[in-house]
Write an enzyme that holds these catalytic residues in place. Structure first.
Site, PDB file in Angstrom:
ATOM      1  N   GLU A  23      10.125 -37.856 -20.082  1.00 12.62           N
ATOM      2  CA  GLU A  23      10.089 -36.225 -20.213  1.00 12.62           C
ATOM      3  C   GLU A  23      10.539 -35.992 -21.643  1.00 12.62           C
ATOM      4  O   GLU A  23      10.879 -35.096 -21.687  1.00 12.62           O
ATOM      5  CB  GLU A  23      10.591 -35.475 -19.341  1.00 12.62           C
ATOM      6  CG  GLU A  23       9.400 -36.050 -18.004  1.00 12.62           C
ATOM      7  CD  GLU A  23       9.961 -35.729 -16.947  1.00 12.62           C
ATOM      8  OE1 GLU A  23       9.386 -34.576 -16.700  1.00 12.62           O
ATOM      9  OE2 GLU A  23      10.683 -36.040 -15.586  1.00 12.62           O
ATOM     10  N   LYS A 147      12.497 -37.180  -5.221  1.00 16.15           N
ATOM     11  CA  LYS A 147      10.782 -36.725  -4.523  1.00 16.15           C
ATOM     12  C   LYS A 147      11.034 -37.001  -3.028  1.00 16.15           C
ATOM     13  O   LYS A 147      11.032 -36.417  -2.314  1.00 16.15           O
ATOM     14  CB  LYS A 147       9.669 -36.553  -5.167  1.00 16.15           C
ATOM     15  CG  LYS A 147       9.506 -36.301  -6.689  1.00 16.15           C
ATOM     16  CD  LYS A 147       8.311 -36.617  -6.899  1.00 16.15           C
ATOM     17  CE  LYS A 147       7.956 -35.815  -7.809  1.00 16.15           C
ATOM     18  NZ  LYS A 147       8.742 -36.100  -8.876  1.00 16.15           N
ATOM     19  N   LYS A 193       3.252 -41.636  -6.669  1.00  8.66           N
ATOM     20  CA  LYS A 193       3.923 -40.973  -8.276  1.00  8.66           C
ATOM     21  C   LYS A 193       4.846 -41.269  -8.049  1.00  8.66           C
ATOM     22  O   LYS A 193       5.313 -42.071  -7.368  1.00  8.66           O
ATOM     23  CB  LYS A 193       4.174 -39.115  -7.297  1.00  8.66           C
ATOM     24  CG  LYS A 193       3.135 -38.657  -6.729  1.00  8.66           C
ATOM     25  CD  LYS A 193       3.731 -36.933  -6.059  1.00  8.66           C
ATOM     26  CE  LYS A 193       2.643 -35.522  -6.874  1.00  8.66           C
ATOM     27  NZ  LYS A 193       3.281 -34.376  -5.880  1.00  8.66           N
ATOM     28  N   SER A 199       6.639 -33.880 -14.970  1.00  5.43           N
ATOM     29  CA  SER A 199       5.415 -32.983 -15.581  1.00  5.43           C
ATOM     30  C   SER A 199       4.469 -33.918 -15.358  1.00  5.43           C
ATOM     31  O   SER A 199       4.356 -34.292 -16.352  1.00  5.43           O
ATOM     32  CB  SER A 199       5.749 -33.620 -17.278  1.00  5.43           C
ATOM     33  OG  SER A 199       7.372 -32.372 -16.907  1.00  5.43           O
ATOM     34  N   ALA A 231      -3.535 -36.807  -0.103  1.00  9.04           N
ATOM     35  CA  ALA A 231      -4.016 -35.137  -0.400  1.00  9.04           C
ATOM     36  C   ALA A 231      -3.884 -33.524   0.763  1.00  9.04           C
ATOM     37  O   ALA A 231      -4.508 -33.928   1.831  1.00  9.04           O
ATOM     38  CB  ALA A 231      -5.436 -35.559  -0.972  1.00  9.04           C
ATOM     39  N   GLU A 236      -3.257 -24.433  -5.829  1.00  5.75           N
ATOM     40  CA  GLU A 236      -1.714 -24.415  -6.175  1.00  5.75           C
ATOM     41  C   GLU A 236      -1.266 -23.157  -6.392  1.00  5.75           C
ATOM     42  O   GLU A 236      -1.088 -22.715  -7.128  1.00  5.75           O
ATOM     43  CB  GLU A 236      -2.141 -25.346  -6.819  1.00  5.75           C
ATOM     44  CG  GLU A 236      -1.780 -26.953  -6.980  1.00  5.75           C
ATOM     45  CD  GLU A 236      -1.944 -28.040  -8.258  1.00  5.75           C
ATOM     46  OE1 GLU A 236      -0.251 -27.387  -8.914  1.00  5.75           O
ATOM     47  OE2 GLU A 236      -2.965 -28.340  -8.135  1.00  5.75           O
ATOM     48  N   ASP A 314       7.309 -25.339  -5.820  1.00  5.75           N
ATOM     49  CA  ASP A 314       5.470 -25.667  -5.644  1.00  5.75           C
ATOM     50  C   ASP A 314       5.136 -26.050  -4.636  1.00  5.75           C
ATOM     51  O   ASP A 314       4.836 -26.445  -3.291  1.00  5.75           O
ATOM     52  CB  ASP A 314       5.129 -27.229  -6.422  1.00  5.75           C
ATOM     53  CG  ASP A 314       5.539 -26.639  -8.174  1.00  5.75           C
ATOM     54  OD1 ASP A 314       6.212 -25.645  -8.715  1.00  5.75           O
ATOM     55  OD2 ASP A 314       5.821 -27.922  -8.678  1.00  5.75           O
ATOM     56  N   GLU A 327       6.658 -29.610  -3.734  1.00  3.49           N
ATOM     57  CA  GLU A 327       8.371 -30.149  -4.333  1.00  3.49           C
ATOM     58  C   GLU A 327       8.678 -29.058  -5.076  1.00  3.49           C
ATOM     59  O   GLU A 327       8.499 -27.778  -5.039  1.00  3.49           O
ATOM     60  CB  GLU A 327       7.796 -30.927  -5.173  1.00  3.49           C
ATOM     61  CG  GLU A 327       7.113 -30.858  -6.453  1.00  3.49           C
ATOM     62  CD  GLU A 327       7.261 -32.650  -6.988  1.00  3.49           C
ATOM     63  OE1 GLU A 327       7.484 -32.137  -8.324  1.00  3.49           O
ATOM     64  OE2 GLU A 327       6.413 -33.142  -6.870  1.00  3.49           O
ATOM     65  N   SER A 338       5.887 -21.768 -20.377  1.00  3.45           N
ATOM     66  CA  SER A 338       5.914 -22.852 -18.792  1.00  3.45           C
ATOM     67  C   SER A 338       5.569 -22.018 -17.359  1.00  3.45           C
ATOM     68  O   SER A 338       5.632 -20.392 -17.306  1.00  3.45           O
ATOM     69  CB  SER A 338       6.819 -23.748 -18.543  1.00  3.45           C
ATOM     70  OG  SER A 338       6.832 -24.739 -19.785  1.00  3.45           O
TER      71      SER A 338
END
Length: 370
Positions: A23, A147, A193, A199, A231, A236, A314, A327, A338
């Protein structure tokens, strides 16, 4: 260093960016926005870049750290090497020369994402040096970066979190069949993930066992620890949280909905950072009671991790009207375009004022345990 120097006409702020992870470029893009927006009548700025090999260098102020012709920006390690030994003192380290002091800084603004920056490491360094800094402390940063532990903390706080499986390096190497069985119980498709990256780096969607193996190997390029999530269908929805000055509770922005353009199957790296790949609808077009629930849960998540400064939380808003917390990001993407800054702009706090607020919050916070 524990008191801002009264004799100075301006507060000294070190904006630190870059780092040893995937990142790196995202950090530079955010730092470019901060350097452009910061009020130079109030703040004297030291731009400090961390090259991908870990060297700290005096960076160029006023440079546009942006994607140009598809090329990602990076910190050049050939600049004047720097060290931050203690109490905010910055030393220039030049070959064959006695280390030269560039003075002390009052606060550090670490515009850093991912491991070795957002994960509590630079926060620990600054704590040891006795330097105030923008954003969450060591523990909140570390938990927010991982996470798997993040979801455990959020679930323990009574927040709705979707089903997931954690795959550690040894699990994948020694007992892959067991991993596959656990993942199949989540149902297809799943999202794979890196546990400690952001990102959308290294994330992919697996529709069956065959594509799962390729997805895990992709994620393992970024982190040997993997998170696999069921899923969750839905929209979102994102909400930003900001610590309040004084003793007032943290504040939540208006919620916004991320709308991905083009052929992206999900909100991936290109959708986030390349031009014209996403849009943000803020305030989100959701019922008022759901918007209030999003804001309340975002603040609860912020408090559950013990965050400071800012965060972005989120959610998924499912077709049946449920809210599922995906998260929390303790140092979200921070360009002026952003999501978190846009949410605050939609809530009446422009980007330059947001930057100023974060610096003032850091200056008001005592150094050491709190």
């Amino acid at each position: 260093m524990n008191e801002v120097r009264e004799s100075r006409s301006r507060i000294r702020v070190a904006v630190v960016f870059g780092g040893r992870n995937s990142e790196h470029a995202v950090s530079l893009m955010g730092a470019g926005s901060v350097l452009e927006a910061i009020d130079r009548s109030k703040y004297e700025v030291f731009p400090i870049g961390i090259a991908q090999d870990g060297r700290w260098v005096l960076a160029t102020d006023g440079q546009a750290y942006a994607i140009e012709e598809g090329r990602l920006p990076s910190v050049e390690g050939s600049g004047t090497a720097l060290a931050l030994p203690s109490s905010g003192s910055i030393l220039a380290l030049e070959p064959g020369q006695i280390p030269r002091s560039l003075g002390e800084v009052d606060v550090v603004f670490p515009v850093m994402h991912g491991p070795f920056g957002e994960d509590g490491t630079i926060q620990g360094l600054l704590e040891m040096a006795g330097v105030r800094y923008v954003g969450s402390g060591v523990l909140a940063s570390a938990v927010g970066m991982d996470k798997a532990y993040m979801k455990l903390v959020l679930r323990a706080a009574g927040l709705p979190v979707g089903p997931f499986v954690v795959v550690r390096d040894r699990d994948w190497r020694i007992d892959r069949a067991k991993v596959l069985k656990e993942v199949e119980e989540l149902g297809w498709p799943v999202f794979v993930k890196p546990a400690r990256a952001g990102s959308s780096q290294g994330i992919s969607k697996a529709h069956d066992a065959e594509s799962l193996e390729a997805a895990v190997e992709l994620a393992r390029q970024h982190d040997p620890k993997i998170l696999i999530e069921a899923a969750i269908p839905g929209r979102e929805i994102e909400c930003a949280v900001l610590e309040s000055l004084g003793d007032a509770p943290a504040e939540a922005s208006v919620p916004g909905e991320v709308l991905v353009k083009g052929e992206h199957e999900f909100f991936d790296f290109e959708a986030k950072y390349y031009p014209d790949q996403m849009a943000l609808d803020a305030p989100a077009d959701i019922p008022a009671e759901k918007a209030e629930a999003v804001r309340a849960m975002a603040v609860r998540a912020f408090e559950a991790l013990g965050c400071e400064g800012l965060s972005r939380v989120d959610f998924f808003y499912t077709p049946t009207g449920e809210l599922v917390l995906n998260e929390i990001n303790t140092m979200p993407g921070f360009t002026s375009l952003s999501v978190a800054p846009q949410l605050w702009a939609a809530s009446g706090l422009p980007y330059g004022d947001l930057v100023d607020r974060l610096i003032q919050l850091a200056l008001a916070r005592p150094a050491g345990l709190r």
